[in-house]
Write a protein that holds these residues in place. Structure first.
Motif, PDB file in Angstrom:
ATOM      1  N   UNK A  50       0.927  -1.234   0.094  1.00  0.00           N
ATOM      2  CA  UNK A  50       0.127  -0.116   0.069  1.00  0.00           C
ATOM      3  C   UNK A  50       0.853   1.389  -0.082  1.00  0.00           C
ATOM      4  N   UNK A  51       1.742   1.111   0.641  1.00  0.00           N
ATOM      5  CA  UNK A  51       2.750   2.457   1.057  1.00  0.00           C
ATOM      6  C   UNK A  51       3.485   2.734  -0.532  1.00  0.00           C
ATOM      7  N   UNK A  52       3.794   1.672  -1.154  1.00  0.00           N
ATOM      8  CA  UNK A  52       4.576   1.580  -2.329  1.00  0.00           C
ATOM      9  C   UNK A  52       3.560   2.187  -3.610  1.00  0.00           C
ATOM     10  N   UNK A  53       2.426   1.671  -3.445  1.00  0.00           N
ATOM     11  CA  UNK A  53       1.385   2.172  -4.460  1.00  0.00           C
ATOM     12  C   UNK A  53       1.056   3.927  -4.028  1.00  0.00           C
ATOM     13  N   UNK A  54       1.089   4.052  -2.782  1.00  0.00           N
ATOM     14  CA  UNK A  54       0.583   5.501  -2.445  1.00  0.00           C
ATOM     15  C   UNK A  54       1.803   6.361  -3.121  1.00  0.00           C
ATOM     16  N   UNK A  55       3.111   5.936  -2.954  1.00  0.00           N
ATOM     17  CA  UNK A  55       4.209   6.883  -3.331  1.00  0.00           C
ATOM     18  C   UNK A  55       4.249   6.662  -4.934  1.00  0.00           C
ATOM     19  N   UNK A  56       3.899   5.606  -5.411  1.00  0.00           N
ATOM     20  CA  UNK A  56       3.688   5.465  -7.079  1.00  0.00           C
ATOM     21  C   UNK A  56       2.733   6.583  -7.478  1.00  0.00           C
ATOM     22  N   UNK A  57       1.628   6.477  -6.768  1.00  0.00           N
ATOM     23  CA  UNK A  57       0.432   7.364  -7.227  1.00  0.00           C
ATOM     24  C   UNK A  57       0.866   8.967  -7.023  1.00  0.00           C
ATOM     25  N   UNK A  58       1.253   9.178  -5.946  1.00  0.00           N
ATOM     26  CA  UNK A  58       1.873  10.431  -5.674  1.00  0.00           C
ATOM     27  C   UNK A  58       3.002  10.893  -6.884  1.00  0.00           C
ATOM     28  N   UNK A  59       3.655  10.201  -7.365  1.00  0.00           N
ATOM     29  CA  UNK A  59       4.632  10.559  -8.373  1.00  0.00           C
ATOM     30  C   UNK A  59       3.570  10.959  -9.789  1.00  0.00           C
ATOM     31  N   UNK A  60       2.961  10.031 -10.054  1.00  0.00           N
ATOM     32  CA  UNK A  60       2.151  10.224 -11.259  1.00  0.00           C
ATOM     33  C   UNK A  60       1.367  11.495 -10.880  1.00  0.00           C
ATOM     34  N   UNK A  61       0.771  11.978  -9.645  1.00  0.00           N
ATOM     35  CA  UNK A  61       0.047  13.198  -9.506  1.00  0.00           C
ATOM     36  C   UNK A  61       0.915  14.302  -9.784  1.00  0.00           C
ATOM     37  N   UNK A  62       2.414  14.125  -9.657  1.00  0.00           N
ATOM     38  CA  UNK A  62       3.229  15.430  -9.931  1.00  0.00           C
ATOM     39  C   UNK A  62       2.955  15.803 -11.379  1.00  0.00           C
ATOM     40  N   UNK A  63       2.618  14.776 -12.206  1.00  0.00           N
ATOM     41  CA  UNK A  63       2.544  14.912 -13.563  1.00  0.00           C
ATOM     42  C   UNK A  63       1.239  15.854 -14.224  1.00  0.00           C
ATOM     43  N   UNK A  64       0.500  16.088 -13.256  1.00  0.00           N
ATOM     44  CA  UNK A  64      -1.054  16.598 -13.684  1.00  0.00           C
ATOM     45  C   UNK A  64      -1.463  17.697 -12.973  1.00  0.00           C
ATOM     46  N   UNK A  65      -2.284  18.560 -13.468  1.00  0.00           N
ATOM     47  CA  UNK A  65      -2.616  19.693 -12.613  1.00  0.00           C
ATOM     48  C   UNK A  65      -3.709  19.089 -11.607  1.00  0.00           C
ATOM     49  N   UNK A  66      -4.212  19.980 -10.845  1.00  0.00           N
ATOM     50  CA  UNK A  66      -5.117  19.853  -9.826  1.00  0.00           C
ATOM     51  C   UNK A  66      -6.631  19.621 -10.528  1.00  0.00           C
ATOM     52  N   UNK A  67      -6.844  20.100 -11.603  1.00  0.00           N
ATOM     53  CA  UNK A  67      -8.040  20.265 -12.070  1.00  0.00           C
ATOM     54  C   UNK A  67      -7.975  20.537 -13.707  1.00  0.00           C
ATOM     55  N   UNK A  68      -9.105  20.838 -14.230  1.00  0.00           N
ATOM     56  CA  UNK A  68      -9.096  21.206 -15.656  1.00  0.00           C
ATOM     57  C   UNK A  68      -9.895  22.458 -15.555  1.00  0.00           C
ATOM     58  N   UNK A  69      -9.762  23.376 -16.897  1.00  0.00           N
ATOM     59  CA  UNK A  69     -10.574  24.415 -17.003  1.00  0.00           C
ATOM     60  C   UNK A  69     -12.060  23.948 -17.074  1.00  0.00           C
ATOM     61  N   UNK A  70     -12.751  24.930 -16.502  1.00  0.00           N
ATOM     62  CA  UNK A  70     -14.159  24.676 -16.419  1.00  0.00           C
ATOM     63  C   UNK A  70     -15.081  25.182 -17.805  1.00  0.00           C
ATOM     64  N   UNK A  71     -14.391  26.124 -18.310  1.00  0.00           N
ATOM     65  CA  UNK A  71     -15.021  26.521 -19.680  1.00  0.00           C
ATOM     66  C   UNK A  71     -13.963  26.728 -20.921  1.00  0.00           C
ATOM     67  N   UNK A  72     -14.760  26.942 -22.233  1.00  0.00           N
ATOM     68  CA  UNK A  72     -14.006  26.975 -23.142  1.00  0.00           C
ATOM     69  C   UNK A  72     -14.288  28.172 -23.825  1.00  0.00           C
ATOM     70  N   UNK A  73     -13.145  28.989 -24.451  1.00  0.00           N
ATOM     71  CA  UNK A  73     -13.452  30.327 -24.890  1.00  0.00           C
ATOM     72  C   UNK A  73     -14.134  30.269 -26.205  1.00  0.00           C
ATOM     73  N   UNK A  74     -15.114  29.528 -26.462  1.00  0.00           N
ATOM     74  CA  UNK A  74     -15.653  29.328 -27.823  1.00  0.00           C
ATOM     75  C   UNK A  74     -16.254  30.556 -28.349  1.00  0.00           C
TER      76      UNK A  74
END
Length: 529
Positions: A270-294
């Motif tokens: 579980x600890x190794x999976x937690x650390x692995x997931x934390x590494x993956x999370x460093x590669x993405x932002x906390x969220x995505x834009x909510x609207x498009x400037x269409x």
């Protein structure tokens, strides 16, 4: 392999630790797969290595609790093993120090892969629980009890076996006897080096039947004092006699409590999976834009192509003005480049560089996008002619006015010619002519401005239709060439983040088709990772 019958709580779903951690590892692997080149290669390598190690451990199963009886020569460790298992299986007496073999007893289900990994020979394995016993051993279901070689043996191979297996067990049960519990080989060689592992240790003072009853409490207290001096605070000390059975049930209850806790293998996985997931999370932002400037994009290119100007020209023609409706102008590359850059600037905000690059690469280049926008405008109808409805109303107004003028003229002529005096026409006849002429005059006066209003309404409606159709054509291109690929990239970004995020964390949201936030609605399976 056949896992134990869910002796551990595996979350709300009741799944075992092994299946829960396997599911978690699959989620993280899926996040790597979706992320692809958007995840740094070094991170991919580290996470992949961690997942491989966890999967190897999970193949052994983490639903077992490994308890090792460790002790010196003469401590009665093997006799205690036999008392706990209710089998005369472990070697007792003079033959015991001559072997470096590990003896194992399992409760509830096969643990052969784990025992193979632990190095327990086939002829040194026994299974305690069976169908004949029913649920009488249920509290120990999932237990793997090891009887290790004597740690103080003169044979180095014995100590090597002990040293190799100690890090792999969930609970260390140190078996000491009243004569040698203060042996320096135990305290300096092992206990003092394990000062950070008090929670996974238990000391059994065996052979208490050889100690007078009034001295047993003091003896146990002295063992506790030595443990405290070794830096081991709060380690339980149980007084047991393997020969008489005194304290054996209490020890079994302690082992049952250990079985109810999470195994060391599960904790590590579980600890190794937690650390692995934390590494993956460093590669993405906390969220995505909510609207498009269409709409901003459509506004920019519509203005550049002259859509509002052409709509006004069409409106003028329908109103009856003698103007020429121009053709749509080509959407300039500079305009498209600027609008495209603004699109990326708004939607890349907060994304990591690799995801920002992926988003930019997903959009068409400026020339292709400009051609698509120009092509869409070619299908917009811009032909216009004066309003037929307004013309009909105008004709009716003219006819009404003519009728009114004729009626008035007739009356005036009759009066002037003196026909009224001669009796050729009567006042009722004059009244009819006056009423008809007046009605025609009023109708003409009403229809004339009505014709003007109808023409303006038709003109405005036609102009608005051209404007709407032009923007709609441009919007369709934006939806296909910008919105769709952008949403695809951001959806993959969201999936990577959600798969890597620990269960129970706040769910993210991505943009909907109309730019509003979207709830993920994701209900990941419960697991112990």
């Amino acid at each position: 392999m056949n896992a134990p019958q869910n002796h551990r709580a595996g979350g709300a779903t009741g799944r075992s630790e092994t299946s829960g951690l396997t599911h978690r590892a699959s989620e993280i692997a899926r996040a790597l797969e979706i992320g692809g080149i958007r995840i740094d290669g070094r991170v991919v390598e580290q996470v992949t290595e961690a997942l491989d190690g966890v999967r190897e451990r999970l193949a052994l199963g983490v639903d077992h609790t490994v308890v090792a009886l460790v002790g010196g020569t003469g401590s009665g460790k093997s006799s205690l093993f036999n008392a706990l298992t209710d089998f005369e299986f472990a070697d007792v007496g003079v033959t015991r120090p001559t072997t470096s073999k590990v003896t194992a007893c399992t409760w509830g289900g096969q643990a052969d892969p784990l025992l193979e990994w632990l190095g327990v020979d086939l002829d040194r394995r026994i299974e305690r629980e069976s169908d004949l016993l029913g649920d009488s051993e249920a509290e120990l279901r999932g237990l793997v009890l090891l009887d290790l070689p004597d740690h103080d043996s003169i044979d180095p191979a014995h100590r090597e076996v002990v040293d190799r297996l100690l890090p792999m067990v969930d609970l260390l049960v140190w078996v000491v006897d009243p004569q040698k519990y203060a042996d320096d080989a135990l305290h300096s060689g092992y206990l003092r080096r394990l000062s950070a592992h008090e929670a996974a240790m238990l000391v059994v003072l065996n052979q208490v039947d050889t100690v007078p009853p009034d001295q047993r409490a003091g003896l146990a207290a002295d063992v506790g004092r030595l443990l405290a001096e070794d830096g081991l605070q709060g380690v339980p000390v149980l007084s047991v006699s393997a020969r008489t059975g005194e304290g054996v049930d209490t020890l079994r209850a302690r082992l049952g409590a250990a079985v109810g806790r999470r195994s060391v293998a599960a904790e590590r996985a579980g600890a190794e999976l937690h650390d692995a997931a934390a590494l993956v999370l460093t590669q993405v932002a906390d969220g995505e834009p909510e609207t498009f400037p269409r709409e901003q994009f459509v506004d920019a290119v519509a203005e550049a192509a002259g859509v509002p100007v052409i709509a006004e020209a069409v409106e003028a023609v329908v109103r009856g003005n003698d103007v020429r409706v121009p053709s749509f102008g080509a959407v300039g590359h500079d305009t498209v480049q600027l609008a495209r850059s603004r699109w990326l600037d708004q939607l890349e905000a907060g994304l990591t560089p690799r995801w920002a690059e992926s988003l930019a690469a997903a959009l068409p280049d400026v020339p292709r996008l400009a051609r698509a926008l120009d092509g869409a405008l070619h299908g917009v109808e811009t032909q216009a002619r004066p309003s037929h409805a307004a013309g009909a109303v105008k004709v009716a107004a003219v006819v009404a006015l003519l009728v009114a003028l004729i009626g008035v003229g007739v009356v005036a002529g009759e009066v002037l010619m003196g026909l009224l005096a001669s009796g050729a026409i009567t006042w009722p006849d004059v009244g009819v002519v006056v009423v008809v002429g007046g009605a025609a005059l009023v109708l003409g006066l009403v229809l004339a401005p009505t014709a003007m209003l109808v023409r303006r309404w038709s003109a405005r409606r036609r102009g608005e239709a051209v404007l709407r159709e032009g923007r709609s054509a441009l919007g369709a291109v934006v939806d296909e060439w910008l919105v769709a690929p952008t949403r695809s990239v951001l959806e993959e970004h969201r999936r990577v983040r959600e798969l890597a995020r620990e269960p129970g964390a706040a769910a993210g949201a991505g943009p909907t088709a109309d730019g509003a936030p979207r709830s993920t609605g994701r209900d990941p399976a419960a697991h112990a990772g």
